[in-house]
Design a protein around this motif. Structure first.
Motif, mmCIF file in Angstrom:
data_model
loop_
_atom_site.group_PDB
_atom_site.id
_atom_site.type_symbol
_atom_site.label_atom_id
_atom_site.label_comp_id
_atom_site.label_asym_id
_atom_site.label_seq_id
_atom_site.Cartn_x
_atom_site.Cartn_y
_atom_site.Cartn_z
ATOM 1 N N ARG A 153 -4.859 0.053 -4.646
ATOM 2 C CA ARG A 153 -4.683 -1.380 -4.763
ATOM 3 C C ARG A 153 -3.643 -1.668 -5.840
ATOM 4 O O ARG A 153 -3.519 -0.919 -6.816
ATOM 5 C CB ARG A 153 -6.003 -2.079 -5.132
ATOM 6 C CG ARG A 153 -7.063 -2.054 -4.038
ATOM 7 C CD ARG A 153 -6.631 -2.876 -2.835
ATOM 8 N NE ARG A 153 -7.656 -2.965 -1.800
ATOM 9 C CZ ARG A 153 -7.803 -2.099 -0.815
ATOM 10 N NH1 ARG A 153 -7.019 -1.027 -0.766
ATOM 11 N NH2 ARG A 153 -8.729 -2.272 0.105
ATOM 12 N N ALA A 154 -2.928 -2.744 -5.662
ATOM 13 C CA ALA A 154 -1.947 -3.149 -6.672
ATOM 14 C C ALA A 154 -2.682 -3.562 -7.946
ATOM 15 O O ALA A 154 -3.768 -4.144 -7.901
ATOM 16 C CB ALA A 154 -1.097 -4.302 -6.149
ATOM 17 N N ALA A 155 -2.105 -3.240 -9.089
ATOM 18 C CA ALA A 155 -2.703 -3.593 -10.376
ATOM 19 C C ALA A 155 -1.614 -4.066 -11.322
ATOM 20 O O ALA A 155 -0.444 -3.689 -11.188
ATOM 21 C CB ALA A 155 -3.440 -2.404 -10.985
ATOM 22 N N THR A 156 -1.998 -4.884 -12.282
ATOM 23 C CA THR A 156 -1.067 -5.366 -13.296
ATOM 24 C C THR A 156 -1.686 -5.136 -14.662
ATOM 25 O O THR A 156 -2.727 -5.733 -14.980
ATOM 26 C CB THR A 156 -0.761 -6.860 -13.114
ATOM 27 O OG1 THR A 156 -0.266 -7.084 -11.799
ATOM 28 C CG2 THR A 156 0.289 -7.313 -14.123
ATOM 29 N N GLY A 157 -1.086 -4.247 -15.444
ATOM 30 C CA GLY A 157 -1.567 -3.999 -16.788
ATOM 31 C C GLY A 157 -1.180 -5.138 -17.706
ATOM 32 O O GLY A 157 -0.034 -5.599 -17.700
ATOM 33 N N ALA B 252 1.721 6.424 -6.856
ATOM 34 C CA ALA B 252 0.573 7.131 -7.412
ATOM 35 C C ALA B 252 0.657 8.621 -7.124
ATOM 36 O O ALA B 252 0.397 9.455 -7.993
ATOM 37 C CB ALA B 252 -0.720 6.551 -6.836
ATOM 38 N N SER B 253 1.042 8.966 -5.906
ATOM 39 C CA SER B 253 1.116 10.377 -5.521
ATOM 40 C C SER B 253 2.140 11.125 -6.351
ATOM 41 O O SER B 253 1.895 12.228 -6.836
ATOM 42 C CB SER B 253 1.454 10.485 -4.031
ATOM 43 O OG SER B 253 1.499 11.828 -3.638
ATOM 44 N N ILE C 195 -8.030 3.257 -6.906
ATOM 45 C CA ILE C 195 -6.902 3.551 -7.790
ATOM 46 C C ILE C 195 -6.011 2.319 -7.857
ATOM 47 O O ILE C 195 -5.428 1.899 -6.851
ATOM 48 C CB ILE C 195 -6.083 4.750 -7.274
ATOM 49 C CG1 ILE C 195 -6.972 5.977 -7.092
ATOM 50 C CG2 ILE C 195 -4.924 5.053 -8.236
ATOM 51 C CD1 ILE C 195 -7.545 6.546 -8.356
ATOM 52 N N GLY C 196 -5.949 1.697 -9.012
ATOM 53 C CA GLY C 196 -5.032 0.582 -9.228
ATOM 54 C C GLY C 196 -3.667 1.109 -9.622
ATOM 55 O O GLY C 196 -3.560 1.956 -10.506
ATOM 56 N N VAL C 197 -2.632 0.620 -8.974
ATOM 57 C CA VAL C 197 -1.270 1.106 -9.205
ATOM 58 C C VAL C 197 -0.418 -0.016 -9.774
ATOM 59 O O VAL C 197 -0.143 -1.010 -9.093
ATOM 60 C CB VAL C 197 -0.635 1.630 -7.898
ATOM 61 C CG1 VAL C 197 0.742 2.230 -8.188
ATOM 62 C CG2 VAL C 197 -1.537 2.647 -7.219
ATOM 63 N N ASP C 198 -0.025 0.141 -11.018
ATOM 64 C CA ASP C 198 0.930 -0.767 -11.651
ATOM 65 C C ASP C 198 2.270 -0.052 -11.640
ATOM 66 O O ASP C 198 2.533 0.825 -12.467
ATOM 67 C CB ASP C 198 0.486 -1.079 -13.086
ATOM 68 C CG ASP C 198 1.426 -2.055 -13.794
ATOM 69 O OD1 ASP C 198 2.479 -2.387 -13.214
ATOM 70 O OD2 ASP C 198 1.117 -2.484 -14.918
ATOM 71 N N ASP C 199 3.141 -0.407 -10.677
ATOM 72 C CA ASP C 199 4.385 0.350 -10.495
ATOM 73 C C ASP C 199 5.601 -0.421 -10.993
ATOM 74 O O ASP C 199 6.673 -0.385 -10.396
ATOM 75 C CB ASP C 199 4.562 0.764 -9.028
ATOM 76 C CG ASP C 199 4.624 -0.435 -8.091
ATOM 77 O OD1 ASP C 199 4.405 -1.565 -8.576
ATOM 78 O OD2 ASP C 199 4.892 -0.237 -6.902
ATOM 79 N N ARG C 200 5.419 -1.076 -12.133
ATOM 80 C CA ARG C 200 6.559 -1.756 -12.736
ATOM 81 C C ARG C 200 7.439 -0.732 -13.462
ATOM 82 O O ARG C 200 7.496 0.413 -13.074
ATOM 83 C CB ARG C 200 6.058 -2.864 -13.664
ATOM 84 C CG ARG C 200 5.349 -3.992 -12.897
ATOM 85 C CD ARG C 200 4.832 -5.060 -13.824
ATOM 86 N NE ARG C 200 3.783 -4.574 -14.707
ATOM 87 C CZ ARG C 200 3.196 -5.300 -15.651
ATOM 88 N NH1 ARG C 200 3.556 -6.542 -15.836
ATOM 89 N NH2 ARG C 200 2.253 -4.785 -16.404
ATOM 90 N N TYR D 192 0.826 -1.209 0.000
ATOM 91 C CA TYR D 192 0.000 0.000 0.000
ATOM 92 C C TYR D 192 0.858 1.256 0.000
ATOM 93 O O TYR D 192 0.678 2.149 -0.798
ATOM 94 C CB TYR D 192 -0.926 0.020 1.223
ATOM 95 C CG TYR D 192 -1.383 1.423 1.544
ATOM 96 C CD1 TYR D 192 -2.274 2.080 0.700
ATOM 97 C CD2 TYR D 192 -0.886 2.100 2.639
ATOM 98 C CE1 TYR D 192 -2.672 3.372 0.956
ATOM 99 C CE2 TYR D 192 -1.286 3.393 2.907
ATOM 100 C CZ TYR D 192 -2.181 4.017 2.066
ATOM 101 O OH TYR D 192 -2.555 5.297 2.324
ATOM 102 N N LYS D 193 1.836 1.302 0.925
ATOM 103 C CA LYS D 193 2.637 2.512 1.037
ATOM 104 C C LYS D 193 3.416 2.757 -0.245
ATOM 105 O O LYS D 193 3.493 3.867 -0.746
ATOM 106 C CB LYS D 193 3.573 2.414 2.230
ATOM 107 C CG LYS D 193 2.846 2.508 3.566
ATOM 108 C CD LYS D 193 3.814 2.349 4.713
ATOM 109 C CE LYS D 193 3.072 2.402 6.053
ATOM 110 N NZ LYS D 193 3.982 2.133 7.183
#
Length: 476
Positions: free
Chosen positions: A146-150, A105-106, A178-183, A98-99
């Protein structure tokens, strides 16, 4: 320009960006640590105003004194070395998903859209602050990350802790997942909490967590969320007052000087030739009214139907280059979508870039007879004003303005697609990308991403315009 430090980003997220506010948090943690770690001197650790402002600017990279670092690490739950490093490079092995996701995202939102920021709240719930530029009022919505995977045309959203998700979705407030795909290339995906609330039982299923690529948070979807939430919340805030004053408003509508569209229509009664229109909208937040307001859509349909068997209606905008350069791409997209909506209803639009015409009031001109003039977009009074002008010199000025718009319009091309493509070029919008995104939006519908709450707003016009753009430029 260097990226801001993680310390700066976290200060803004927590709204601790004033020295006195920060010190309250910092010194409380210092006292608690002094007791917990049996290190009394920690209780006297402080951060001077000068040092705080140096850090808060976001461009100081280094490491604070050891005792200060201990307090900061417990305060932010992040290693001091990461706190004073560029924020996008943050990757703590000890950070929870989450963090890490919320931080990504921020940072991404702050970099792309100056009128927006995420700030962190209790546990996995934060806020999404949307600021106006000039015409709107600004607002805030709740967010959960939430974690997301595109994956190609879809993004798979990890529902995570279902109990926490249920708690977030239960309130009737405006909110977003908000889904976050942070790859390697971070991406965000957005869905209105009202829609997720309706399907929350399905979110626990493996297949139902898939979001279509239409939900990608980019300049199109951000522009829609940014404009709708501000319009929607403003209307809902006044809903009771509007209902209470309905009889007064009905009386007002019958007065000779009022701004609603039906007054304009009434003053055009009896005409056989179509009038020519001049619009005051120069920014996306002004043009968004055409896309969202139900009465705007009804007016456009009514005026188009009235002159359907005559020569095409003409509508002119004056959008100077200086305003284009000041507007973010998401606002310029709103302008282009409003222009496309008018073209969809058979209205020929011309866009003039000359700044010396930017202060002309909105009007409908019947050449040689009269003009219906409205100061809808720039009046500072509580009521709008509509009036009829018959003076020859004034009519001539309006006629010249329309002539300039037709002669020097930036919308040039052999057909409708060519004219809209040239408008996109003037507004610095990638036409191929816009059409592709319109195709995705048309397939799933605007209301699948964000939906109006006020009865005065509708997503129908946007769905029509996305389908129109996709039809204009089909797959080749």
């Amino acid at each position: 320009m260097p990226r801001p430090s993680l310390f700066h980003v976290l200060l803004v997220e927590r709204r601790w960006d004033h020295w006195s506010t920060f010190c309250l948090q910092f010194e409380q943690v210092a006292r608690d640590l002094a007791r917990e770690l049996s290190r009394p001197r920690l209780a006297s650790v402080t951060v001077s105003r000068k040092r705080f402002h140096r850090w808060a600017k976001g461009h100081w990279y280094g490491r604070p004194w050891p005792d200060t670092a201990v307090v900061l690490e417990h305060l932010f739950e992040v290693p001091a070395a990461d706190l004073f490093s560029p924020a996008p490079d943050f990757a703590s092995a000890n950070a929870t998903p989450y963090k890490g996701g919320a931080l990504r995202a921020s940072v991404l939102v702050a970099e792309r859209w100056p009128t927006s920021r995420f700030f962190m709240g209790h546990e996995a719930v934060g806020g999404w602050e949307l600021a106006d530029r000039q015409a709107l009022d600004g607002t805030t919505a709740a967010v959960a990350f939430r974690a997301a995977t595109g994956d190609g045309c879809q993004a798979h959203l990890d529902a995570g802790d279902m109990a926490a998700l249920e708690e977030f979705l239960r309130p009737a407030r405006r909110g977003f997942l908000i889904g976050v795909d942070d790859r390697e290339s971070p991406q965000l995906f957005v869905v209105d909490a009202a829609i997720a609330r309706r399907d929350r039982a399905a979110l626990a299923g493996q297949d139902a967590s898939a979001l279509p690529r239409a939900h990608l948070l980019d300049d199109i979807t951000y522009g829609l969320v940014w404009s709708l939430l501000q319009l929607d919340d403003g209307l809902l805030a006044d809903d009771f007052a509007l209902e209470q004053e309905q009889k007064v408003l009905e009386t007002y509508l019958d007065l000779p000087r009022s701004a609603p569209a039906r007054q304009i229509m009434r003053r055009l009664d009896g005409l056989t030739a179509p009038p020519a229109f001049w619009n005051r909208e120069q920014m996306g937040e002004q043009a968004a009214a055409w896309l969202w307001f139900r009465h705007k859509a009804d007016y456009l349909k009514a005026i188009s139907a009235r002159y359907a068997d005559s020569a095409p209606l003409c509508w002119a905008f004056c959008i100077p280059e200086s305003e284009v350069s000041r507007s973010g791409r998401y606002e310029r997209i709103l302008l282009l979508l409003a222009i496309a909506l008018m073209e969809l209803h058979g209205v020929r639009v011309d866009v003039l870039s000359r700044p010396d015409y930017s202060h002309v009031d909105a009007f409908a001109l019947i050449p040689g007879q009269r003009a219906v003039v409205a100061n809808l977009a720039r009046t500072d009074e509580d009521t709008w004003a509509v009036d009829t002008v018959t003076l020859g010199p004034v009519l001539q000025e309006y006629s010249e303005a329309l002539g300039e718009a037709r002669e020097h319009s930036v919308m040039r091309g052999p057909d409708l697609e060519g004219r809209l493509r040239s408008a996109a070029g003037y507004l610095d919008i990638d036409w191929v990308w816009l059409v592709e995104r319109s195709r995705e939006m048309s397939e799933y519908g605007t209301a699948s991403i964000v939906r109006p709450r006020s009865r005065h707003l509708t997503a129908e016009s946007l769905d029509e315009v996305f389908a129109f753009l996709a039809f204009l430029a089909p797959d080749r």
